[in-house]
Design a protein around this motif. Structure first.
Motif, PDB file in Angstrom:
ATOM      1  N   TRP A 225       8.965  -0.822  -0.731  1.00  0.00           N
ATOM      2  CA  TRP A 225       8.233  -2.080  -0.584  1.00  0.00           C
ATOM      3  C   TRP A 225       9.006  -3.079   0.257  1.00  0.00           C
ATOM      4  CZ3 TRP A 225       3.284  -2.862  -1.823  1.00  0.00           C
ATOM      5  CH2 TRP A 225       2.676  -1.941  -2.667  1.00  0.00           C
TER       6      TRP A 225
ATOM      7  N   PHE B  15       9.029  -7.312   1.317  1.00  0.00           N
ATOM      8  CA  PHE B  15       8.565  -8.696   1.235  1.00  0.00           C
ATOM      9  C   PHE B  15       8.768  -9.280   2.620  1.00  0.00           C
ATOM     10  CE2 PHE B  15       9.823 -13.239   0.585  1.00  0.00           C
ATOM     11  CZ  PHE B  15       8.577 -13.717   0.205  1.00  0.00           C
TER      12      PHE B  15
ATOM     13  N   PHE C  17       3.491  -8.613   0.387  1.00  0.00           N
ATOM     14  CA  PHE C  17       4.211  -7.436  -0.088  1.00  0.00           C
ATOM     15  C   PHE C  17       3.457  -6.206   0.406  1.00  0.00           C
ATOM     16  CE2 PHE C  17       5.192 -10.786  -3.110  1.00  0.00           C
ATOM     17  CZ  PHE C  17       6.565 -10.655  -3.296  1.00  0.00           C
TER      18      PHE C  17
ATOM     19  N   ARG D  52       4.057  -1.841   2.024  1.00  0.00           N
ATOM     20  CA  ARG D  52       4.966  -0.749   2.341  1.00  0.00           C
ATOM     21  C   ARG D  52       4.537  -0.096   3.642  1.00  0.00           C
ATOM     22  NH1 ARG D  52       5.114   3.410  -2.312  1.00  0.00           N
ATOM     23  NH2 ARG D  52       4.448   1.781  -3.744  1.00  0.00           N
TER      24      ARG D  52
ATOM     25  N   LEU E 178      -0.243  -6.983  -0.742  1.00  0.00           N
ATOM     26  CA  LEU E 178      -0.351  -7.503  -2.105  1.00  0.00           C
ATOM     27  C   LEU E 178       0.228  -8.912  -2.169  1.00  0.00           C
ATOM     28  CD1 LEU E 178       0.830  -4.441  -4.257  1.00  0.00           C
ATOM     29  CD2 LEU E 178      -1.479  -4.984  -3.442  1.00  0.00           C
TER      30      LEU E 178
ATOM     31  N   GLU F  39      -0.003  -9.510  -7.897  1.00  0.00           N
ATOM     32  CA  GLU F  39      -0.369  -8.098  -7.772  1.00  0.00           C
ATOM     33  C   GLU F  39       0.861  -7.207  -7.673  1.00  0.00           C
ATOM     34  OE1 GLU F  39      -4.641  -8.136  -5.435  1.00  0.00           O
ATOM     35  OE2 GLU F  39      -2.800  -8.464  -4.289  1.00  0.00           O
ATOM     36  N   PHE F  40       1.845  -7.671  -6.939  1.00  0.00           N
ATOM     37  CA  PHE F  40       3.042  -6.860  -6.754  1.00  0.00           C
ATOM     38  C   PHE F  40       3.820  -6.711  -8.060  1.00  0.00           C
ATOM     39  CE2 PHE F  40       7.560  -6.515  -5.258  1.00  0.00           C
ATOM     40  CZ  PHE F  40       7.457  -5.190  -4.860  1.00  0.00           C
TER      41      PHE F  40
ATOM     42  N   HIS G  16       2.074  -4.297 -10.171  1.00  0.00           N
ATOM     43  CA  HIS G  16       2.258  -2.921  -9.682  1.00  0.00           C
ATOM     44  C   HIS G  16       3.598  -2.358 -10.153  1.00  0.00           C
ATOM     45  CE1 HIS G  16       2.100   0.540  -6.975  1.00  0.00           C
ATOM     46  NE2 HIS G  16       3.364   0.256  -6.680  1.00  0.00           N
TER      47      HIS G  16
END
Length: 549
Positions: free
Chosen positions: A396, A398, A408, A410, A477, A481-482, A485
């Motif tokens: 991931w 940021f 966020f 990937r 995200l 949300e992150f 997750h």
């Protein structure tokens, strides 16, 4: 040192600052004289030979303390001196009580410059020239009872009957003395492991120091499993029997472990990097890992979490990454970063300064109970500044772009459909969702450009378009949300109070009219990726990454 000199992410915004590009651009050759180079105000010397007992001095013709260097006499000589007197007093007070470097240390570092001064000082004082190495060691005399303990422990282990030793462990100092004897024992037997566990139980600590013991993974796990206290920190340094397989088995047996120290072991950089790649879940609850791989900014490993902030004004590649992350550590790091961005004294060029991501990821969660602050933080590992590590694997990221939009995401390496500007608008997830914590996504609108955006040349855009099947972002995200997750993957959630603090800071940022951290949309995120690769090409740091992806 670099961060300490140039960055302060203190909780008090009045103390927050970011200064310069760090120490490395100004580092000098080790064999140059102390007074050489561009210098007209003297030098500052800091001795960190013993990090737990640092010392300092200023040299301007002679060795000076902070008060002496600042010229703090009994009374100010002018109105100008009087104006700055309070600031000088505060600066001097900050170093009050710190150990002052002697002329002997300077003579050891720069003998050609200071050996003569040292000899003259000794002559003037009528004394022999001495250094710290000449001083007699203060060696404590062992007690008779401790001398008798060693053969008693060895006999108990050989006979397999440690009952007599166990009955002594409640006496003051006996548990520590028994552990010291066991550290010299090799090889370790079951009786020795049992006695070590019982000795550690009498100490009743969450931090277990097994450094220097000749223990392989099985007796280590046996000892730790027999402890009454929950083991949160473990030091396995100075043990050649500890291998990467040991680390795998220990983390499997102790999923609650939060801190691990592996210095001077048989765990190689390559082996540890492979463990990050093949068994990422082993590290889901680990806040810090001290190992040579994580003690340099140039390390290369699979990314689990990175902060990337390309600087739009100078094509500077600003990234920091780690091979593992916990929600608690993540919340702490983002809180430090975003709180710094609240300072009204900072401008965007400082917000995306390379030192901030490096600093906030080179730490560990602070203890709220002990009221730890930024200035008292522990630095058990150092994040990598390698541009390749930041996009190595599918970890991931940021990201904060030149307009301080964040997200966020990937970088996924697959044969998925190419993401284009047309298809990006059809991807659900970021165009109209409603979130908590002040992150309600605004309708698509043209954001004002606060800085000159980097222009990616057409030729490079074509290269990225060809590579996009193997390097693209499918979803962005927001913060809530992150975090959700991460916990859904089995990680322990961050403390609720810490999460509330982080969201409160983000709310403050998003309420501003400038540098207000809106959420990126998918098109912005992929443009951010282009920008990152371009910066890497400019700095020749991502050639291999672009070629392979």
């Amino acid at each position: 040192m670099e961060v300490s000199f140039n960055l302060d992410c203190s909780e008090d915004l009045d103390e927050t600052y970011v200064s310069g590009l760090g120490i490395r651009p100004a580092m000098l050759h080790a064999d140059m004289g102390s007074q050489q180079g561009d210098n007209n105000t003297g030098i500052t010397v800091i001795d960190i030979t013993n990090p737990e007992d640092p010392a300092y001095c200023f040299v301007r013709g002679r060795v000076l303390s902070a008060r002496g260097y600042l010229g703090m006499g009994p009374s100010p000589d002018s109105d100008s001196d009087a104006k700055f007197a309070p600031y000088k007093a505060a600066a001097a007070a900050a170093l009050e009580g710190e150990r002052l470097i002697g002329l002997d240390v300077l003579a050891e570092a720069w003998p050609k410059e200071y050996q003569g001064r040292l000899a003259k000082q000794a002559k003037d004082d009528g004394e022999q020239t001495t250094t710290s190495d000449d001083l007699p060691a203060n060696t404590p005399v062992a007690r008779l009872s401790d001398l008798a303990l060693k053969p008693a422990v060895e006999h108990a282990i050989m006979s397999g009957d440690t009952t007599g030793i166990v009955q002594l462990l409640w006496l003051p100092g006996k548990a520590e003395a028994t552990i010291a004897v066991l550290k010299q024992h090799n090889p370790f037997t079951d009786a020795g492991s049992d006695l070590l566990a019982q000795s550690l139980n009498h100490l009743d600590r969450n931090h277990v120091d097994l450094s220097g013991f000749s223990l392989s993974e099985k007796p280590i796990i046996s000892v730790l499993k027999n402890l009454r206290s929950k083991v949160e920190a473990l030091d396995l340094s100075d043990n050649p029997l500890v291998t990467v397989d040991s680390v795998r088995l220990i983390l499997t047996s102790l999923p609650e472990l939060q801190h691990l120290v592996l210095l001077n072991t048989s765990v190689t950089d390559e082996g540890l990097s492979s463990l990050f790649q093949d068994h990422p879940k082993l590290f889901y609850n680990l806040h810090s890992l001290t190992h040579p791989l994580l003690l340099t900014t140039k390390s290369f490993f699979p990314n689990a979490f990175a902060i990337i902030v390309p600087n739009a004004s100078n094509c500077q590649l600003n990234a920091a990454s780690l091979p593992f992350i916990t929600p608690t550590f993540l919340v702490q790091a983002l809180t430090d970063y975003l709180r710094t961005c609240l300072s009204s004294d900072l401008f965007c060029g400082e917000i995306v300064n390379a030192m901030i991501p490096l600093a906030v990821l080179s730490s560990t969660p602070r203890n709220e109970t002990d009221a730890q602050t930024w200035l008292t933080r522990v630095v058990p590992m150092i994040a990598s500044r390698s541009g390749q590590s930041a996009v190595n694997g599918e970890g991931w990221i940021f990201g904060v772009n030149s307009e301080t939009a964040y997200g966020f995401f990937r970088v996924e390496a697959s044969d998925a459909t190419t993401v284009t500007e047309e298809s990006a608008g059809d991807t659900p997830s970021t165009s109209s969702e409603t979130t908590t914590g002040g992150e309600q996504q605004q309708e698509q609108q043209q954001q004002p450009r606060l800085l000159r955006p980097r222009r990616v040349p057409d030729w490079f855009g074509k290269i990225i378009a060809e590579k996009r099947n193997h390097a693209h972002i499918n979803k962005v995200l927001n913060l809530s949300e992150f975090l959700a997750h991460l916990t859904s993957e089995g990680r322990t959630p961050a403390p609720e109070s810490a999460v509330k603090t982080l969201f409160a800071i983000l709310d403050q940022l998003q309420a501003r009219d400038w540098f207000n951290f809106p959420l990126m949309d998918l098109e912005q995120a992929n443009a951010f990726l282009d920008e990152y690769y371009y910066a890497g090409m400019v700095h020749q740091d991502l050639y291999q990454c672009v070629d392979e992806n």
